[in-house]
Write a protein that holds these residues in place. Structure first.
Motif, PDB file in Angstrom:
ATOM      1  N   TRP A 101      -0.137   2.408  10.939  1.00  0.00           N
ATOM      2  CA  TRP A 101      -0.553   1.281  10.126  1.00  0.00           C
ATOM      3  C   TRP A 101      -0.232   1.608   8.677  1.00  0.00           C
ATOM      4  CZ3 TRP A 101      -4.333   1.396   6.233  1.00  0.00           C
ATOM      5  CH2 TRP A 101      -5.085   2.582   6.161  1.00  0.00           C
ATOM      6  N   GLY A 102      -0.197   0.574   7.847  1.00  0.00           N
ATOM      7  CA  GLY A 102       0.113   0.806   6.449  1.00  0.00           C
ATOM      8  C   GLY A 102       0.158  -0.486   5.657  1.00  0.00           C
ATOM      9  N   GLU A 103       0.660  -0.384   4.437  1.00  0.00           N
ATOM     10  CA  GLU A 103       0.691  -1.514   3.508  1.00  0.00           C
ATOM     11  C   GLU A 103       2.076  -2.160   3.511  1.00  0.00           C
ATOM     12  OE1 GLU A 103       0.016  -2.612  -1.229  1.00  0.00           O
ATOM     13  OE2 GLU A 103      -0.304  -0.543  -0.513  1.00  0.00           O
ATOM     14  N   VAL A 104       2.103  -3.470   3.660  1.00  0.00           N
ATOM     15  CA  VAL A 104       3.342  -4.233   3.608  1.00  0.00           C
ATOM     16  C   VAL A 104       3.662  -4.539   2.146  1.00  0.00           C
ATOM     17  CG1 VAL A 104       4.518  -6.340   4.351  1.00  0.00           C
ATOM     18  CG2 VAL A 104       2.836  -5.246   5.855  1.00  0.00           C
ATOM     19  N   ARG A 105       4.872  -4.129   1.736  1.00  0.00           N
ATOM     20  CA  ARG A 105       5.333  -4.386   0.369  1.00  0.00           C
ATOM     21  C   ARG A 105       6.719  -5.018   0.458  1.00  0.00           C
ATOM     22  NH1 ARG A 105       3.909   1.480  -2.523  1.00  0.00           N
ATOM     23  NH2 ARG A 105       1.643   1.481  -2.062  1.00  0.00           N
ATOM     24  N   GLY A 106       6.751  -6.355   0.428  1.00  0.00           N
ATOM     25  CA  GLY A 106       8.014  -7.049   0.573  1.00  0.00           C
ATOM     26  C   GLY A 106       8.612  -6.793   1.935  1.00  0.00           C
ATOM     27  N   ASP A 107       9.844  -6.277   1.957  1.00  0.00           N
ATOM     28  CA  ASP A 107      10.497  -5.988   3.240  1.00  0.00           C
ATOM     29  C   ASP A 107      10.349  -4.527   3.644  1.00  0.00           C
ATOM     30  OD1 ASP A 107      12.129  -4.801   1.376  1.00  0.00           O
ATOM     31  OD2 ASP A 107      13.974  -5.786   2.029  1.00  0.00           O
ATOM     32  N   ARG A 108       9.377  -3.834   3.053  1.00  0.00           N
ATOM     33  CA  ARG A 108       9.093  -2.440   3.386  1.00  0.00           C
ATOM     34  C   ARG A 108       7.634  -2.308   3.830  1.00  0.00           C
ATOM     35  NH1 ARG A 108      13.795   0.087   3.758  1.00  0.00           N
ATOM     36  NH2 ARG A 108      12.778   2.087   3.355  1.00  0.00           N
ATOM     37  N   ILE A 109       7.362  -1.278   4.619  1.00  0.00           N
ATOM     38  CA  ILE A 109       5.993  -0.944   5.005  1.00  0.00           C
ATOM     39  C   ILE A 109       5.759   0.520   4.687  1.00  0.00           C
ATOM     40  CG2 ILE A 109       4.324  -0.760   6.880  1.00  0.00           C
ATOM     41  CD1 ILE A 109       5.653  -3.031   8.284  1.00  0.00           C
ATOM     42  N   VAL A 110       4.713   0.790   3.913  1.00  0.00           N
ATOM     43  CA  VAL A 110       4.359   2.155   3.551  1.00  0.00           C
ATOM     44  C   VAL A 110       3.284   2.631   4.522  1.00  0.00           C
ATOM     45  CG1 VAL A 110       3.504   3.701   1.764  1.00  0.00           C
ATOM     46  CG2 VAL A 110       4.920   1.728   1.139  1.00  0.00           C
ATOM     47  N   GLN A 111       3.644   3.541   5.382  1.00  0.00           N
ATOM     48  CA  GLN A 111       2.729   4.042   6.397  1.00  0.00           C
ATOM     49  C   GLN A 111       1.583   4.816   5.763  1.00  0.00           C
ATOM     50  OE1 GLN A 111       4.718   6.340   9.394  1.00  0.00           O
ATOM     51  NE2 GLN A 111       2.834   7.326  10.116  1.00  0.00           N
ATOM     52  N   ALA A 112       0.363   4.590   6.260  1.00  0.00           N
ATOM     53  CA  ALA A 112      -0.780   5.373   5.801  1.00  0.00           C
ATOM     54  C   ALA A 112      -0.679   6.784   6.360  1.00  0.00           C
ATOM     55  CB  ALA A 112      -2.071   4.712   6.250  1.00  0.00           C
ATOM     56  N   GLU A 113      -0.842   7.745   5.510  1.00  0.00           N
ATOM     57  CA  GLU A 113      -0.650   9.142   5.882  1.00  0.00           C
ATOM     58  C   GLU A 113      -2.007   9.820   6.040  1.00  0.00           C
ATOM     59  OE1 GLU A 113       1.267  12.340   7.159  1.00  0.00           O
ATOM     60  OE2 GLU A 113       2.334  10.555   6.466  1.00  0.00           O
ATOM     61  N   GLY A 114      -2.244  10.450   7.187  1.00  0.00           N
ATOM     62  CA  GLY A 114      -3.478  11.198   7.389  1.00  0.00           C
ATOM     63  C   GLY A 114      -4.696  10.290   7.380  1.00  0.00           C
ATOM     64  N   GLY A 115      -5.845  10.850   7.242  1.00  0.00           N
ATOM     65  CA  GLY A 115      -7.066  10.062   7.160  1.00  0.00           C
ATOM     66  C   GLY A 115      -7.360   9.322   8.445  1.00  0.00           C
ATOM     67  N   ASP A 116      -7.695   8.055   8.330  1.00  0.00           N
ATOM     68  CA  ASP A 116      -8.110   7.261   9.482  1.00  0.00           C
ATOM     69  C   ASP A 116      -6.938   7.010  10.426  1.00  0.00           C
ATOM     70  OD1 ASP A 116      -9.873   5.667   6.973  1.00  0.00           O
ATOM     71  OD2 ASP A 116     -10.869   6.757   8.566  1.00  0.00           O
ATOM     72  N   ALA A 117      -7.230   7.027  11.720  1.00  0.00           N
ATOM     73  CA  ALA A 117      -6.176   6.945  12.721  1.00  0.00           C
ATOM     74  C   ALA A 117      -5.607   5.553  12.878  1.00  0.00           C
ATOM     75  CB  ALA A 117      -6.715   7.445  14.066  1.00  0.00           C
ATOM     76  N   THR A 118      -6.403   4.522  12.693  1.00  0.00           N
ATOM     77  CA  THR A 118      -5.962   3.151  12.877  1.00  0.00           C
ATOM     78  C   THR A 118      -6.439   2.297  11.716  1.00  0.00           C
ATOM     79  OG1 THR A 118      -7.931   2.362  14.067  1.00  0.00           O
ATOM     80  CG2 THR A 118      -6.210   3.450  15.379  1.00  0.00           C
TER      81      THR A 118
END
Length: 277
Positions: free
Chosen positions: A14-31
């Motif tokens: 999971w992560g943050e959608v920024r335009g046509d890119r997605i920045v994956q969440a690193e570490g921390g919470d699993a979902t």
């Protein structure tokens, strides 16, 4: 922010959608559901993906509750043509997580029915739980919002005398997504313009100003009888224009493309296929 769950190289992320890119969440919470429940504000940034290289999933994998609202727009109530006044209290039912797929995944028309219908809706994600929530404080309990095609198998909504549960819970019969727009990025107190298109044809076109029960009123009412918890989903009702109310009815068939849209929340797009299992 726009937060999404997705598959990348076969791994659920999971992560943050920024335009046509997605920045994956690193570490921390699993979902993403874990993140919502944690009360954290900013996801830890990690690897960046092109949106075209991942497959979006339902934003929350297994929410504790998916509560759906029936007949919550004035014109929708009028479609019943029974002369009844607007309901005094919301009509509610539950859906299972397995009945909803993510953006871009096929929704399925079940083999036992030809009456699969679309229902474009806005879904609220609870961020701060509670019981007996006051209506004037209810919007503070919302983490964000997403879109839902609350697919309905109409003839199976009358198999029991008083309930619609069966027709609302066929596996993969509806969809949710594409992502969650957090409440700091969308003003949920102002009217939102909701549309549904089938194969590009506009079928539903309404504003939340025409709701019978507002977002805040729904949260206040639901929290009277159940404790809302972070990650719970409230699907807030569909406007007029569903296929069942056409003359003759216009059921979904394999190959149809359904698009549910709100400018502030994005576009949820799915193609219909016949049930595969």
């Amino acid at each position: 922010m726009r937060l999404a769950s997705f598959l990348a190289d076969g791994t659920a992320c999971w992560g943050e959608v920024r335009g046509d890119r997605i920045v994956q969440a690193e570490g921390g919470d699993a979902t993403l559901l874990d993140f919502v429940r944690s009360g954290a504000v900013t996801p830890p940034p990690g690897r960046e993906w092109a949106a075209s290289d991942v497959r979006l999933l339902p934003p929350l994998d297994v929410p504790e509750k998916i509560i759906c609202v029936g007949v919550n727009y004035h014109d929708r109530n009028a479609e019943y043509r029974d002369g009844s006044a607007a309901p005094a209290r919301p009509s509610l039912f539950f859906r299972t997580p397995g009945s909803l797929v993510g953006h871009g995944a096929p929704i399925e028309r079940p083999r036992v029915s030809a009456q699969l219908d679309y229902e474009g809706e806005i879904a609220l994600i609870v961020g701060r739980g509670g019981r007996h929530i006051a209506e004037d404080a209810a919007l503070d309990h919302i983490f964000g919002a997403t879109l839902c095609n609350e697919g309905s198998v109409r003839d199976w909504m009358r198999h029991g005398k008083f309930n619609v549960t069966q027709g609302k819970n066929f596996e993969r019969s509806g969809s949710i997504g594409p992502w969650i727009t957090t409440s700091d990025a969308v003003d949920l107190a102002r009217p939102l313009h909701l549309t549904t298109r089938v194969n590009g044809e506009l079928r539903q076109d309404e504003t939340t100003a025409r709701m019978i029960f507002s977002f805040a009123a729904l949260i206040a009412y639901i929290s009277i009888f159940t404790t809302l918890r972070p990650g719970d989903v409230i699907v807030t009702g569909t406007p007029s224009g569903a296929g069942a109310r056409s003359e003759p009815p216009r059921w979904l068939v394999a190959g149809d493309v359904v698009e549910v849209a709100v400018p502030e929340l994005g576009v949820l797009r799915n193609t219909v296929r016949e049930e595969t299992s």
